[in-house]
Design a protein around this motif. Structure first.
Motif, PDB file in Angstrom:
ATOM      1  N   GLY A  15       0.703  -0.678   0.000  1.00 43.52           N
ATOM      2  CA  GLY A  15       0.224   0.224  -0.185  1.00 43.52           C
ATOM      3  C   GLY A  15       0.614   0.676   0.268  1.00 43.52           C
ATOM      4  O   GLY A  15       0.196   2.354   0.313  1.00 43.52           O
ATOM      5  N   ALA A  16       2.005   1.275  -0.408  1.00 47.19           N
ATOM      6  CA  ALA A  16       3.142   1.889  -0.055  1.00 47.19           C
ATOM      7  C   ALA A  16       2.492   2.995  -1.308  1.00 47.19           C
ATOM      8  O   ALA A  16       2.741   3.958  -0.782  1.00 47.19           O
ATOM      9  N   GLY A  17       1.729   3.137  -1.551  1.00 44.72           N
ATOM     10  CA  GLY A  17       2.130   3.990  -3.035  1.00 44.72           C
ATOM     11  C   GLY A  17       0.456   5.527  -2.267  1.00 44.72           C
ATOM     12  O   GLY A  17       0.295   5.954  -2.661  1.00 44.72           O
ATOM     13  N   GLY A  21       0.329   9.341  -1.340  1.00 42.73           N
ATOM     14  CA  GLY A  21      -0.907  10.304  -1.406  1.00 42.73           C
ATOM     15  C   GLY A  21      -1.575  10.941  -0.198  1.00 42.73           C
ATOM     16  O   GLY A  21      -1.850  11.431   0.341  1.00 42.73           O
ATOM     17  N   MET A  22      -1.856   9.694   0.902  1.00 47.73           N
ATOM     18  CA  MET A  22      -2.556   9.901   1.631  1.00 47.73           C
ATOM     19  C   MET A  22      -1.283  10.828   2.835  1.00 47.73           C
ATOM     20  O   MET A  22      -1.998  12.109   3.451  1.00 47.73           O
ATOM     21  N   CYS A  23      -0.437  10.722   3.170  1.00 48.62           N
ATOM     22  CA  CYS A  23       0.510  11.324   4.521  1.00 48.62           C
ATOM     23  C   CYS A  23       2.226  11.797   3.889  1.00 48.62           C
ATOM     24  O   CYS A  23       2.680  12.481   3.965  1.00 48.62           O
ATOM     25  N   PRO A 180       9.485   2.094   5.133  1.00 47.63           N
ATOM     26  CA  PRO A 180      10.315   2.641   3.123  1.00 47.63           C
ATOM     27  C   PRO A 180      10.045   3.677   2.421  1.00 47.63           C
ATOM     28  O   PRO A 180      10.643   4.887   1.394  1.00 47.63           O
ATOM     29  N   ALA A 181       8.326   3.643   2.265  1.00 48.23           N
ATOM     30  CA  ALA A 181       7.652   4.630   1.334  1.00 48.23           C
ATOM     31  C   ALA A 181       7.914   5.797   1.673  1.00 48.23           C
ATOM     32  O   ALA A 181       8.443   7.440   1.202  1.00 48.23           O
ATOM     33  N   MET A 182       7.732   5.741   3.049  1.00 50.31           N
ATOM     34  CA  MET A 182       7.187   7.101   3.379  1.00 50.31           C
ATOM     35  C   MET A 182       8.970   8.032   4.155  1.00 50.31           C
ATOM     36  O   MET A 182       9.164   9.524   3.747  1.00 50.31           O
ATOM     37  N   LEU A 183       9.888   6.986   3.795  1.00 55.24           N
ATOM     38  CA  LEU A 183      10.752   7.835   4.331  1.00 55.24           C
ATOM     39  C   LEU A 183      12.088   8.162   2.154  1.00 55.24           C
ATOM     40  O   LEU A 183      12.501   9.078   2.971  1.00 55.24           O
ATOM     41  N   LYS A 193       9.266   6.742  -5.987  1.00 50.31           N
ATOM     42  CA  LYS A 193       8.033   7.608  -5.609  1.00 50.31           C
ATOM     43  C   LYS A 193       7.490   7.180  -7.706  1.00 50.31           C
ATOM     44  O   LYS A 193       5.983   6.476  -6.887  1.00 50.31           O
ATOM     45  N   GLN A 194       7.528   7.276  -8.123  1.00 57.39           N
ATOM     46  CA  GLN A 194       7.251   7.104  -9.208  1.00 57.39           C
ATOM     47  C   GLN A 194       6.570   5.871  -9.454  1.00 57.39           C
ATOM     48  O   GLN A 194       5.430   5.323  -9.350  1.00 57.39           O
TER      49      GLN A 194
END
Length: 225
Positions: A15-17, A21-23, A180-183, A193-194
């Motif tokens: 759900g990283a994508g 988008g949310m945070c 990982p995604a948030m960092l 990120k893309q």
């Protein structure tokens, strides 16, 4: 560690994508208004913010896990947990359809959290702009209660963990999966990120979650029969 821990971690990763988008905007805003020299320390701000966010997830998991374990103990422990697991399977299937952008029903669940969030949000925003990495910690703790279908779906797995500690560990695993995604926010890894926001990546991840949800539901139904 049981399979729910690993499943929650996988939900966070896949759900990283959605997390970006949310945070993502919130995480990026952590460095807004900082003096130039402070921006070199953005990793400390991001890390403190995410530690706070994971702390809130763990607390929510402990509350849900402990509450449902108590109710299950009074209503026939084994049968109640099997029913909860079937519900969790349906939530995972709904989440998979949501992440794949095939069905948006999970957004209705997000609205349930808006009542609480309207009281938390002003306090959280009062911390901006952040003055130090330490101030990012309470900001992350408050922002961890942002209404999110991904979080609510994972909480259904915390509910079947059988204890407050189990619920906390499930939500901690989920949070670690999102880390990982948030960092990546504010870093130079723009290509990563893309990829996380790419529709094909989202749908591939959603299909994996869908398969796991169907399998979990099948096992729960077999146990009920």
């Amino acid at each position: 560690m049981n399979i729910d821990f690993y499943a929650a971690f996988a939900i966070g990763l896949m759900g990283a994508g959605h997390c970006i988008g949310m945070c993502g905007g919130v995480a990026a805003a952590l460095t807004l208004g900082m003096p130039g020299q402070e921006r070199n320390n953005r990793w400390f701000y991001l890390l403190a913010y995410n530690i706070g966010r994971l702390f809130s997830y763990s607390i929510a998991g402990a509350i849900i896990g402990g509450a449902f374990a108590g109710m299950a103990a009074y209503s026939g422990y084994s049968s109640a947990l099997i029913s909860l697991r079937l519900f969790a399977a349906f939530m995972m299937i709904g989440l998979a359809l949501y992440l794949g952008q095939w069905w948006q029903g999970i957004t209705k669940i997000e609205r349930l959290g808006q009542f609480l969030w309207k009281y938390i949000s002003p306090t959280a925003k009062s911390f901006l702009p952040l003055k130090s990495p330490l101030s990012a910690l309470p900001f992350g703790i408050l922002w961890g209660w942002l209404p999110c279908g991904l979080v609510y779906s994972t909480l259904s797995w915390a509910a079947v963990s059988g204890s407050a500690i189990g619920g906390a560990s499930v939500m901690l695993a989920f949070g670690l999966g999102t880390l990982p995604a948030m960092l990546l926010i504010g870093s130079v890894a723009e290509h990563a990120k893309q990829l996380l926001k790419n529709l094909y990546f989202k749908r591939a991840s959603a299909l994996l979650l869908l398969a796991y949800g169907v399998h979990t539901g099948y096992i729960a139904i077999k146990q009920m029969l």
